[in-house]
Design a protein around this motif. Structure first.
Motif, PDB file in Angstrom:
ATOM      1  N   ILE A 127       0.787  -1.174  -0.067  1.00 55.70           N
ATOM      2  CA  ILE A 127       0.045   0.043   0.007  1.00 55.70           C
ATOM      3  C   ILE A 127       0.798   1.119  -0.037  1.00 55.70           C
ATOM      4  N   LYS A 128       0.130   2.385  -0.470  1.00 51.91           N
ATOM      5  CA  LYS A 128       1.078   3.568  -0.397  1.00 51.91           C
ATOM      6  C   LYS A 128       0.000   4.734  -0.219  1.00 51.91           C
ATOM      7  N   LYS A 129       0.176   5.663   0.667  1.00 54.58           N
ATOM      8  CA  LYS A 129      -0.780   6.887   0.817  1.00 54.58           C
ATOM      9  C   LYS A 129      -0.907   7.623  -0.478  1.00 54.58           C
ATOM     10  N   VAL A 130      -2.113   8.178  -1.020  1.00 53.77           N
ATOM     11  CA  VAL A 130      -2.273   8.664  -2.369  1.00 53.77           C
ATOM     12  C   VAL A 130      -3.171   9.878  -2.060  1.00 53.77           C
ATOM     13  N   ASN A 131      -3.165  10.978  -3.039  1.00 49.19           N
ATOM     14  CA  ASN A 131      -3.951  12.060  -2.704  1.00 49.19           C
ATOM     15  C   ASN A 131      -5.372  11.872  -3.062  1.00 49.19           C
ATOM     16  N   ASP A 132      -5.657  11.003  -3.983  1.00 49.91           N
ATOM     17  CA  ASP A 132      -6.936  10.914  -4.709  1.00 49.91           C
ATOM     18  C   ASP A 132      -7.292   9.469  -4.639  1.00 49.91           C
ATOM     19  N   PRO A 133      -7.802   8.780  -3.387  1.00 57.26           N
ATOM     20  CA  PRO A 133      -7.994   7.452  -3.594  1.00 57.26           C
ATOM     21  C   PRO A 133      -9.085   6.886  -4.494  1.00 57.26           C
ATOM     22  N   ARG A 134      -9.849   7.822  -4.893  1.00 61.06           N
ATOM     23  CA  ARG A 134     -11.083   7.386  -5.701  1.00 61.06           C
ATOM     24  C   ARG A 134     -10.461   6.765  -6.825  1.00 61.06           C
ATOM     25  N   LYS A 135      -9.250   6.898  -7.408  1.00 57.21           N
ATOM     26  CA  LYS A 135      -8.862   6.221  -8.392  1.00 57.21           C
ATOM     27  C   LYS A 135      -8.109   4.924  -8.559  1.00 57.21           C
ATOM     28  N   PHE A 136      -8.189   4.382  -7.136  1.00 54.25           N
ATOM     29  CA  PHE A 136      -7.401   3.119  -6.792  1.00 54.25           C
ATOM     30  C   PHE A 136      -8.348   2.348  -5.952  1.00 54.25           C
ATOM     31  N   GLY A 137      -7.724   0.900  -5.987  1.00 55.90           N
ATOM     32  CA  GLY A 137      -8.211   0.133  -4.683  1.00 55.90           C
ATOM     33  C   GLY A 137      -7.829   0.685  -3.492  1.00 55.90           C
ATOM     34  N   VAL A 138      -8.482   0.728  -2.440  1.00 56.77           N
ATOM     35  CA  VAL A 138      -7.884   1.151  -1.211  1.00 56.77           C
ATOM     36  C   VAL A 138      -8.285   0.362  -0.200  1.00 56.77           C
ATOM     37  N   ALA A 139      -7.442   0.229   0.876  1.00 55.56           N
ATOM     38  CA  ALA A 139      -7.612  -0.540   2.077  1.00 55.56           C
ATOM     39  C   ALA A 139      -7.987   0.251   3.297  1.00 55.56           C
TER      40      ALA A 139
END
Length: 331
Positions: A127-139
């Motif tokens: 995992i990695k922290k992102v600015n816009d998680p709406r573009k990814f799978g998130v945990a």
């Protein structure tokens, strides 16, 4: 431990380059993306590989067979692209049910201690922290760093920790049962069978996952990110020029990579430039670019450009995105 590398995607965001070659074979820092991934896995001790191929899959197989003839490998064909979950599900007949697997997306380069990741006792997701998680799978996590939920491209994210395309699965049989459940019941997200939904089904079945944070992660599916990845990997390479005798009246600004039998005359090259094999470049200035094999450039100024193999360009000052077998005269 068996590595599964899905490389069946069409790479539409990298067209026109992916009309003629899979995106995982586009070179960065003198080597195809897939080569960096395989080398990283081999260095961590992985000896068995399963490649999921589809679009232009014969080129993937040819590259792996020629470049890595001694590894133990199998190829699975995804004839219809129905999502990453479906692709992984297709490996059920070539991987023993009790196997431990590591899944690495074939167009993603990850800066990670892979040995440490593999040695984790439980299944794990990078995992990695992102600015816009709406573009990814998130945990989503509990207080003990256990993953309690994964969601693909949520409209209202409850976490900003994205899944980066690296998965360690100790319970491969449970993964296949979970994916099988989703496929038989037509449980889709955005009309695809996502791996994320299969992982969520595993969590609901009681499988424990922990998160593993990575430093950097480069999804090489877009021109801009591909060029950034090229620059990063070039900065880590020791050998930059295959044969300095083929540089005539040239200024070289490191980091660069120049392939075999490539000849440069009256040029300023760099920084952050990769040039393939058997290219010919004259009277040109190039920076922050990737140039393919057998390409001929004459009297050009290029920056932030991605030029395919077997291309010819004369007289230009541009930022270009040119596929294979292209000829341009911009004088």
């Amino acid at each position: 431990m068996i590595a599964i590398i899905p490389v069946a995607g069409a790479g539409t965001k990298l067209r026109p380059h992916t009309y003629t070659q899979p995106k995982s074979l586009i070179p960065v820092a003198g080597k195809p993306i897939l080569g960096f991934i395989i080398d990283q896995l081999l260095e961590s001790g992985i000896q068995e590989f399963v490649f999921i191929i589809g679009y232009l899959g014969e080129k993937i197989k040819e590259y792996v067979d020629e470049s890595y003839p001694s590894i133990k490998k199998k190829f699975v064909v995804q004839e219809t692209r129905e999502g990453l979950g479906h692709a992984i599900w297709l490996t059920k007949d070539v991987i023993p049910k009790k196997s431990n697997v590591i899944i690495v997306l074939g167009d993603t380069i990850i800066d990670v201690n892979l040995k440490k990741f593999i040695e984790l006792k439980t299944s794990a997701l990078a995992i990695k922290k992102v600015n816009d998680p709406r573009k990814f799978g998130v945990a989503e996590f509990d207080d003990n760093n256990n993953i309690i939920k994964v969601v693909e491209k949520p409209s209202i994210p409850k976490s900003n920790l994205a899944l980066v395309g690296l998965y360690k699965i100790n319970e491969f049989d449970v993964l296949i049962k979970s994916l099988d459940h989703n496929i038989k019941n037509n449980i889709r997200s955005k009309n695809e069978f996502y791996l994320t939904d299969g992982l969520q089904e595993m969590i609901q079945r009681g499988v424990k996952f922990q998160g593993f944070k990575v430093e950097n992660w480069y999804d090489c599916g877009q021109k801009e990110i591909l060029l950034k990845t090229n620059a990063l990997l070039l900065s880590k390479k020791k050998k930059s020029v295959a044969n300095k005798k083929n540089l005539h009246n040239c200024i070289v600004i490191e980091p660069i990579f120049i392939g075999k039998n490539t000849v440069l005359k009256n040029c300023i090259i760099g920084p952050n430039v990769t040039i393939g094999d058997d290219a010919s470049i004259c009277d040109s200035i190039i920076r922050d670019s990737i140039i393919g094999n057998y390409t001929k450039l004459n009297d050009v100024v290029l920056f932030n450009s991605l030029i395919g193999s077997d291309s010819e360009i004369w007289g230009s000052s541009q930022s270009l995105n040119i596929g294979d077998n292209t000829e341009l005269d911009l004088r």
